[in-house]
Design an enzyme around this catalytic site. Structure first.
Site, PDB file in Angstrom:
ATOM      1  N   LYS A  72       0.701  -1.080   0.001  1.00 13.44           N
ATOM      2  CA  LYS A  72      -0.055  -0.126  -0.125  1.00 13.44           C
ATOM      3  C   LYS A  72       0.907   1.385  -0.008  1.00 13.44           C
ATOM      4  CE  LYS A  72      -3.993  -2.006   2.595  1.00 13.44           C
ATOM      5  NZ  LYS A  72      -4.913  -1.828   3.478  1.00 13.44           N
ATOM      6  N   ASP A 109      -9.715   2.703   2.965  1.00 11.58           N
ATOM      7  CA  ASP A 109      -9.681   2.095   4.181  1.00 11.58           C
ATOM      8  C   ASP A 109     -10.373   2.851   5.224  1.00 11.58           C
ATOM      9  OD1 ASP A 109      -8.353  -0.338   3.652  1.00 11.58           O
ATOM     10  OD2 ASP A 109      -6.392   0.508   3.737  1.00 11.58           O
TER      11      ASP A 109
END
Ligand code: ATR
Length: 275
Positions: A72, A109
């Site tokens: 990420k 997220d």
């Protein structure tokens, strides 16, 4: 799943390892539910091969990918364009491959966690204690601050929590040793550390918490983490990490497949049964 043919839109999840990911199950379920001519595959990619893989997949006609551990943060500097949310989070988990080859990244997220908390009737604009100061904590803290909430961080390595506040331009820090005693003034507690992952570690004392404290754990293996077990024992409302997984996925699905899917009881039952 509808059979794969020449017209099928392709997306997937890149991780190392990736076999544990529940994203293929979720996205392929949504494809079937919405009659989308699409398929979503797991893509094991070593850390050193990320850029080659991304350019290759974009060149091969994929619509985009999700990214999971450990990609990420690395992907943030590989992509051509990032959203404001991703810049704040310092990470990307959802990439869209545009025609012409440009790769755009965002981070869903934090938004996913807050959407799930709201779905559980939880107010996210109060005082939140976030455990951890890694990539997940950063995404969550950024989303909470953007919502106008007050954020306090507790992390084993204190300097990392301080650095995160500086990077985000908000929030404050409490000592890791003693976060349980500080619980009294908080509305929400969110664990973003790997404490309790795989069921390890953590005998938590939540006796100092106010009765209305909501306890959220982004870890979902096991579903009932030691922290959530402690919350239950104290009579506090707990929220596990599976809903965050489902909610963060909606944005990518819409971008690649053209339909905004819903998170409902059937979706949650599917994910729960897969654990
Ligand atoms: P992620 O991107 O998933 O947030 P990370 O960046 O590796 O992963 O961050 C892991 C977080 O879990 C960190 O806050 C880490 O604390 P440190 O900054 O002190 O390393 C925390 N963590 C991991 N194992 C821990 C443990 N056994 N006890 C307490 N904190 C732990």
């Amino acid at each position: 799943m509808i059979g794969i043919r020449g017209t099928t839109r392709l997306a997937g999840v890149i991780g190392w390892p990736v076999a544990h990911s529940r994203s293929p199950l979720l996205h392929n379920f949504w494809c079937a539910r919405h009659g989308v001519d699409g398929a979503y595959v797991p893509l094991p990619v070593r850390p050193g091969a990320l850029e080659t893989a991304l350019r290759g997949l974009a060149g091969a006609g994929f619509r985009g990918v999700n990214l999971t551990i450990p990609h990420k943060e690395a992907a943030f500097s590989v992509v051509d364009r990032v959203s404001d949310v991703a810049r704040r989070a310092g990470a990307v988990n959802t990439l869209v491959f545009h025609e012409g080859g440009e790769i755009e990244g965002t981070c869903t997220d934090g938004i996913g966690l807050l959407a799930d908390l709201r779905a559980h009737g939880v107010e996210v604009t109060g005082r939140t204690l976030v455990l951890g100061a890694g990539g997940a904590a950063r995404a969550v803290a950024a989303a909470l601050l953007d919502m106008g909430g007050e954020v306090v961080l507790a992390n084993r390595t204190r300097a990392r929590a301080g650095g995160l506040c500086e990077a985000l331009g908000g929030g404050s820090v409490v000592e890791w040793d003693g976060w349980e005693r500080a619980l009294g003034g908080f509305d929400l507690l969110i664990n973003t550390t790997s404490l309790g992952m795989g069921g390890e570690g953590g005998a938590f004392d939540l006796s100092a918490a106010s009765d209305g404290l909501i306890v959220s754990d982004i870890v979902y293996v096991p579903l009932r983490t030691p922290l959530l077990a402690a919350a239950e024992a104290r009579g506090l409302k707990g929220v596990n990490g599976l809903g965050m997984l489902a909610h963060q996925a909606r944005i990518g699905f819409e971008a690649w497949f053209g339909v905004m899917p819903e998170v409902d009881a059937e979706v949650m039952a599917l994910l729960t049964a897969s654990l």
